[in-house]
Scaffold this active site. Structure first.
Site, short mmCIF file in Angstrom:
data_model
loop_
_atom_site.label_atom_id
_atom_site.label_comp_id
_atom_site.label_asym_id
_atom_site.label_seq_id
_atom_site.Cartn_x
_atom_site.Cartn_y
_atom_site.Cartn_z
N HIS A 1 0.84 -1.20 0.00
CA HIS A 1 0.00 0.00 0.00
C HIS A 1 0.87 1.25 0.00
O HIS A 1 0.63 2.19 -0.74
CB HIS A 1 -0.89 0.02 1.25
CG HIS A 1 -1.98 -1.00 1.19
ND1 HIS A 1 -3.31 -0.67 1.09
CD2 HIS A 1 -1.94 -2.36 1.19
CE1 HIS A 1 -4.04 -1.78 1.04
NE2 HIS A 1 -3.22 -2.80 1.10
N ASP B 1 -5.53 5.94 2.72
CA ASP B 1 -5.53 4.59 2.16
C ASP B 1 -6.90 3.94 2.34
O ASP B 1 -7.65 4.27 3.27
CB ASP B 1 -4.48 3.75 2.87
CG ASP B 1 -4.37 2.34 2.29
OD1 ASP B 1 -3.64 2.18 1.29
OD2 ASP B 1 -5.05 1.42 2.80
#
Length: 491
Positions: free
Chosen positions: A16, A115
């Site tokens: 990520h 995120d």
């Protein structure tokens, strides 16, 4: 004139973090009115994020703040640990953002980019009265599936047990019905239900979703967001492919060595087997892979990692040479010494970019999928966990850019894999992915060209990025008169 300050909150997992940091660089390189501050959250006692954040080109437009580390409740499962970590960091985020907005040299707070696993931070953004964009590290089709599953749950009360019993599911972002065995484990298991509901709801709470994909690759899925009434209210910005640069990590292998070896191989002749930062197999499965490689007689590079102790979440490690000999079939390394290399950690993008690499046996993580397409290398699919089964289905059945080793293989956190993939199945996949005249190779090569153009002026990702920046700047014009029309016109 003050810059528009965008606060990034990436999730600590490397898969990520890296694409988020690439996106931050893309944003400030595109428009010098923007400034990005990345707030880095770390898992306790983890150093892996440092490798990536330290390599960032820090400038007056990009800076990194490491948030204080928090301790987690002992013996908590991965989900509770993660939730506790994010809750504990909210105060630190608030403080860091307050400091950003008070310093004289700082910009005007414009937006948060969080995120997909950090949507709980939308609460913090609301306190500062700025919009939140979610950075989604998988594809548009999977985003559509996630939102559709939330709708099914809310509207029709469809739970994990019912999903398991379905043979397949019609999903607006897929042209084909998605078999239930291609859904992620987390969607099919009761114990994940409340986590998934929070995750989906978090996505719907965002003011827009930035996706690491591009319209040419997932045109059907992108169109579904415009045509499906339940999705039309959520703007998406496919701005990819945002690719992973290799960090300077040393495995047991010297990457120059591997590249030298590839230099001596014919074009598109080598199959590369690599299963991501968390991928590993037990001894039975390793023997089947070895057997398949040997029977196929093809040239290969195999990134083979040692599984972590059962029931732990730590990444696999590299085998010592001595131990490697003991888990592979007797004499395998000697017999294949001319045609292949068994390595530990691999410099993946360098290998995929090499003209000798002709096929990629992969776990279908989204970053790996984008890299493979970018470098024009077809994938033989072998998903392990997370959304990889869905990605494998999309590659093989929707996009026709992958061949199948397996589509429904999955590794559960506590109980291991659901079956053994046999050598003949693996061999068939390896032969098929290296087929020089195959349709799949042709399609991947065409998409590779498009993936290189999409971020250049006139490309769809370039256009979406422009729209996103307009949106961010407009927010400021709304709230701050000193960012008058003149600042906006200059875009």
């Amino acid at each position: 004139m003050k810059k528009a300050e965008v606060v990034f909150i990436p999730f600590p997992g490397v898969g990520h973090l890296v694409s988020t940091l690439e996106f931050a660089k893309l944003l400030i390189n595109r428009d010098n009115r923007l400034r990005v501050t990345v707030l880095v959250i770390k898992f306790p006692n983890s150093t892996e994020t440092n490798v990536y954040t330290k390599s960032l080109p820090i400038s007056d437009s990009l800076h990194v703040i490491n948030l204080p580390e928090c301790s987690l409740p002992p013996n908590s499962d991965p989900v509770s640990a993660r939730n506790a970590l994010l809750e504990a960091q909210k105060l630190n985020v608030k403080e860091a953002v307050s400091n950003l907005t008070t310093g004289a040299e700082n910009g005007v707070l414009a937006a948060f980019v969080v995120d997909m696993f950090c949507t709980t931070m939308i609460d913090v953004a609301k306190e500062f009265s700025v919009p939140t964009l979610v950075f989604f590290t998988s594809g548009v089709a999977f985003l559509g599936l996630s939102l559709h599953l939330h709708t099914l749950r809310e509207r029709d009360n469809v739970d994990s047990t019912q999903l398991q019993q379905l043979r397949e599911l019609a999903v607006p972002s897929f042209t084909n019905s998605v078999p239930s065995k291609s859904l992620p484990s987390s969607v099919l298991r009761k114990e994940w239900e409340s986590f998934m509901m929070d995750f989906w709801k978090g996505l719907k709470n965002a003011d827009g979703i930035i996706v690491n994909s591009f319209e040419e690759l997932e045109s059907y899925a992108v169109r579904s967001f415009l045509s499906d009434p339940s999705l039309a209210c959520l703007p998406i910005y496919p701005v990819g492919p945002l690719l992973n640069p290799e960090p300077k990590i040393k495995g047991t292998v010297d990457s120059d060595d591997i590249i030298k070896w590839l230099d001596d191989q014919p074009p598109s002749s080598v199959v590369f087997l690599c299963f991501g930062s968390m991928g590993s197999f037990d001894e039975d499965q390793v023997k089947e892979i070895a057997c398949a490689i040997e029977n196929s007689g093809t040239r290969f590079i195999w990134s083979l990692r040692k599984p972590p102790p059962k029931g732990t979440m730590i990444p696999p490690t590299d085998y010592t040479l001595f131990y490697l000999g003991s888990i592979l079939p007797e004499g395998f390394l000697e017999r294949t010494a001319e045609i292949g290399r068994v390595i530990g950690w691999s410099p993946q993008t360098k290998i995929l970019a090499h003209p000798a690499t002709g096929g990629f046996a992969s776990h279908c993580g989204w970053n790996s999928t984008l890299e493979s397409i970018y470098f024009g290398v077809p994938i033989a699919t072998w998903p392990l966990y997370a959304e990889q089964q869905t990605n494998a289905f999309e590659l093989v059945c929707e996009l026709k850019m992958g061949v199948e080793i397996a589509l429904d293989y999955r590794v559960e956190f506590n109980s291991g894999p659901n079956y053994l993939v046999t050598a003949d199945k693996i061999e068939k996949g390896i032969r098929s992915v290296l087929d020089k005249d195959g349709e799949v190779r042709k399609k991947v090569k065409e998409m590779s060209e498009k993936s290189r153009k999409t971020l250049l002026e006139g490309g769809s990702s370039y256009t979406y990025l422009g729209r996103l920046i307009d949106y961010i700047m407009n927010q400021i014009n709304h709230f701050h008169s000193d960012f008058g029309q003149e600042a906006y016109n200059h875009s």
